[in-house]
Design an enzyme around this catalytic site. Sequence first.
Site, PDB file in Angstrom:
ATOM      1  N   ASP A 101       7.170  -3.722  10.146  1.00 26.25           N
ATOM      2  CA  ASP A 101       7.081  -5.179   9.999  1.00 26.25           C
ATOM      3  C   ASP A 101       8.160  -5.900  10.800  1.00 26.25           C
ATOM      4  O   ASP A 101       7.890  -6.850  11.520  1.00 26.25           O
ATOM      5  CB  ASP A 101       7.117  -5.589   8.512  1.00 26.25           C
ATOM      6  CG  ASP A 101       8.299  -4.999   7.737  1.00 26.25           C
ATOM      7  OD1 ASP A 101       9.122  -4.254   8.326  1.00 26.25           O
ATOM      8  OD2 ASP A 101       8.419  -5.276   6.532  1.00 26.25           O
ATOM      9  N   ARG A 151       4.258 -11.085   0.128  1.00 29.97           N
ATOM     10  CA  ARG A 151       3.670 -10.200   1.142  1.00 29.97           C
ATOM     11  C   ARG A 151       2.271 -10.636   1.538  1.00 29.97           C
ATOM     12  O   ARG A 151       1.790 -10.326   2.623  1.00 29.97           O
ATOM     13  CB  ARG A 151       3.586  -8.761   0.604  1.00 29.97           C
ATOM     14  CG  ARG A 151       4.924  -8.095   0.356  1.00 29.97           C
ATOM     15  CD  ARG A 151       4.695  -6.608   0.126  1.00 29.97           C
ATOM     16  NE  ARG A 151       5.836  -5.940  -0.479  1.00 29.97           N
ATOM     17  CZ  ARG A 151       6.873  -5.448   0.194  1.00 29.97           C
ATOM     18  NH1 ARG A 151       6.925  -5.564   1.490  1.00 29.97           N
ATOM     19  NH2 ARG A 151       7.857  -4.832  -0.433  1.00 29.97           N
ATOM     20  N   ASP A 172       8.585  -9.312   2.346  1.00 34.64           N
ATOM     21  CA  ASP A 172       8.794  -9.778   0.985  1.00 34.64           C
ATOM     22  C   ASP A 172      10.201 -10.300   0.742  1.00 34.64           C
ATOM     23  O   ASP A 172      11.126 -10.045   1.519  1.00 34.64           O
ATOM     24  CB  ASP A 172       8.562  -8.626   0.002  1.00 34.64           C
ATOM     25  CG  ASP A 172       9.703  -7.608   0.047  1.00 34.64           C
ATOM     26  OD1 ASP A 172       9.977  -7.080   1.142  1.00 34.64           O
ATOM     27  OD2 ASP A 172      10.344  -7.367  -0.987  1.00 34.64           O
ATOM     28  N   LYS A 209       6.218  -1.020   2.407  1.00 32.67           N
ATOM     29  CA  LYS A 209       4.904  -1.607   2.249  1.00 32.67           C
ATOM     30  C   LYS A 209       4.679  -2.705   3.289  1.00 32.67           C
ATOM     31  O   LYS A 209       3.571  -3.190   3.470  1.00 32.67           O
ATOM     32  CB  LYS A 209       4.768  -2.235   0.840  1.00 32.67           C
ATOM     33  CG  LYS A 209       5.130  -1.279  -0.275  1.00 32.67           C
ATOM     34  CD  LYS A 209       5.258  -2.051  -1.608  1.00 32.67           C
ATOM     35  CE  LYS A 209       5.818  -1.121  -2.685  1.00 32.67           C
ATOM     36  NZ  LYS A 209       6.462  -1.875  -3.754  1.00 32.67           N
ATOM     37  N   GLY A 210       5.760  -3.103   3.933  1.00 30.30           N
ATOM     38  CA  GLY A 210       5.748  -4.295   4.787  1.00 30.30           C
ATOM     39  C   GLY A 210       4.784  -4.256   5.957  1.00 30.30           C
ATOM     40  O   GLY A 210       4.333  -5.291   6.430  1.00 30.30           O
ATOM     41  N   ASP A 263      15.577  -5.063  12.189  1.00 31.46           N
ATOM     42  CA  ASP A 263      16.754  -5.916  11.973  1.00 31.46           C
ATOM     43  C   ASP A 263      18.007  -5.164  12.457  1.00 31.46           C
ATOM     44  O   ASP A 263      18.347  -5.230  13.634  1.00 31.46           O
ATOM     45  CB  ASP A 263      16.810  -6.288  10.485  1.00 31.46           C
ATOM     46  CG  ASP A 263      17.934  -7.247  10.155  1.00 31.46           C
ATOM     47  OD1 ASP A 263      18.477  -7.876  11.070  1.00 31.46           O
ATOM     48  OD2 ASP A 263      18.278  -7.378   8.962  1.00 31.46           O
ATOM     49  N   LYS A 292      14.315  -8.998  15.212  1.00 34.52           N
ATOM     50  CA  LYS A 292      15.446  -9.900  14.970  1.00 34.52           C
ATOM     51  C   LYS A 292      16.627  -9.341  15.752  1.00 34.52           C
ATOM     52  O   LYS A 292      17.460  -8.616  15.194  1.00 34.52           O
ATOM     53  CB  LYS A 292      15.751  -9.858  13.471  1.00 34.52           C
ATOM     54  CG  LYS A 292      16.103 -11.162  12.811  1.00 34.52           C
ATOM     55  CD  LYS A 292      16.618 -10.903  11.411  1.00 34.52           C
ATOM     56  CE  LYS A 292      15.671 -11.345  10.341  1.00 34.52           C
ATOM     57  NZ  LYS A 292      16.269 -11.197   8.978  1.00 34.52           N
ATOM     58  N   VAL A 351      12.928 -14.045   6.716  1.00 40.36           N
ATOM     59  CA  VAL A 351      11.525 -14.437   6.838  1.00 40.36           C
ATOM     60  C   VAL A 351      10.660 -13.704   5.816  1.00 40.36           C
ATOM     61  O   VAL A 351      10.973 -12.595   5.389  1.00 40.36           O
ATOM     62  CB  VAL A 351      10.984 -14.202   8.269  1.00 40.36           C
ATOM     63  CG1 VAL A 351      11.669 -15.129   9.256  1.00 40.36           C
ATOM     64  CG2 VAL A 351      11.164 -12.751   8.711  1.00 40.36           C
TER      65      VAL A 351
HETATM   66  P1  IMP Z   1      16.727  -2.368   9.341  1.00 47.73           P
HETATM   67  O1  IMP Z   1      16.221  -2.590  10.739  1.00 47.73           O
HETATM   68  O2  IMP Z   1      17.095  -0.931   9.054  1.00 47.73           O
HETATM   69  O3  IMP Z   1      17.851  -3.309   8.997  1.00 47.73           O
HETATM   70  O4  IMP Z   1      15.628  -2.620   8.268  1.00 47.73           O
HETATM   71  C1  IMP Z   1      14.513  -3.347   8.488  1.00 47.73           C
HETATM   72  C2  IMP Z   1      13.857  -3.555   7.129  1.00 47.73           C
HETATM   73  O5  IMP Z   1      14.599  -4.522   6.391  1.00 47.73           O
HETATM   74  C3  IMP Z   1      12.472  -4.104   7.291  1.00 47.73           C
HETATM   75  O6  IMP Z   1      11.512  -3.067   7.290  1.00 47.73           O
HETATM   76  C4  IMP Z   1      12.348  -5.007   6.090  1.00 47.73           C
HETATM   77  O7  IMP Z   1      11.863  -4.267   4.993  1.00 47.73           O
HETATM   78  C5  IMP Z   1      13.748  -5.475   5.791  1.00 47.73           C
HETATM   79  N1  IMP Z   1      14.034  -6.801   6.370  1.00 47.73           N
HETATM   80  C6  IMP Z   1      14.897  -7.090   7.374  1.00 47.73           C
HETATM   81  N2  IMP Z   1      14.905  -8.416   7.640  1.00 47.73           N
HETATM   82  C7  IMP Z   1      14.023  -8.984   6.798  1.00 47.73           C
HETATM   83  C8  IMP Z   1      13.567 -10.345   6.591  1.00 47.73           C
HETATM   84  O8  IMP Z   1      13.980 -11.332   7.245  1.00 47.73           O
HETATM   85  N3  IMP Z   1      12.640 -10.514   5.613  1.00 47.73           N
HETATM   86  C9  IMP Z   1      12.141  -9.487   4.870  1.00 47.73           C
HETATM   87  N4  IMP Z   1      12.542  -8.212   5.023  1.00 47.73           N
HETATM   88  C10 IMP Z   1      13.462  -7.951   5.984  1.00 47.73           C
HETATM   89 MG    MG Z   2      10.481  -2.248   5.696  1.00 51.19          MG
END
Ligand code: IMP
Ligand code: MG
Length: 175
Positions: free
Chosen positions: A97, A162, A156, A42-43, A100, A128, A150
């Site tokens: 959104d 959100r 969220d 939903k982000g 990471d 990030k 964040v």
């Molecule tokens: P990744 O890149 O597979 O680790 O996943 C990214 C997802 O993790 C994003 O779409 C967010 O839903 C969640 N996420 C990662 N870091 C944060 C943060 O600092 N705040 C909120 N959600 C985060």
């Molecule tokens: Mg996400």
Amino acid sequence: MHKDVAEILISEEQIQARCKELGKELTDYYKDKNLTLIGLLKGSVPFMVDLMKCIDLDLQIDFMDVSSYSGTDSQEVRILKDVECSITDRDVLIVEDIIDTGKTLEAVVQLLYSKGARNVKIVTLLDKPEGRTVNMNADFVGFKVPNKFVIGYGLDYNQKYRNLPYVGVIKKEAI
Ligand code: IMP
Ligand code: MG
């Protein structure tokens, strides 16, 4: 400012200004292509809404909801909601959104190519870079953020925050 926010990292005004810049860049990049925006629920919702209005092209939008988890030897995504429009031979731009570890996007990119997309690129509001565990990067980035949790503008913590119009760092006491 919300009581659970320690500091505002990116203001509402900065986000709106960056959406305009990204919109211009995307309008130029996709002008001779067949653009489909796919937002990850939903982000990505606030970013999708603001960004799409800054792209001056004919385009279609759709949403996917995936949950990503580590399988035995590879990253797998479970599709909670799949795309509804055909993306065969379309130029797909995933709207996210935050990137990471990069695992979610790695899996979603593969999935969209397997559905016949001609080209798959990624625009993310936040990046990030210190969190990355796989070799996956966004093609278009709004802002780089430090390795802190964040919230706001779609992001969220336990489904909360959100709706904040800015991106902030959550207070330790709120976790
Ligand atoms: P990744 O890149 O597979 O680790 O996943 C990214 C997802 O993790 C994003 O779409 C967010 O839903 C969640 N996420 C990662 N870091 C944060 C943060 O600092 N705040 C909120 N959600 C985060
Ligand atoms: Mg996400």
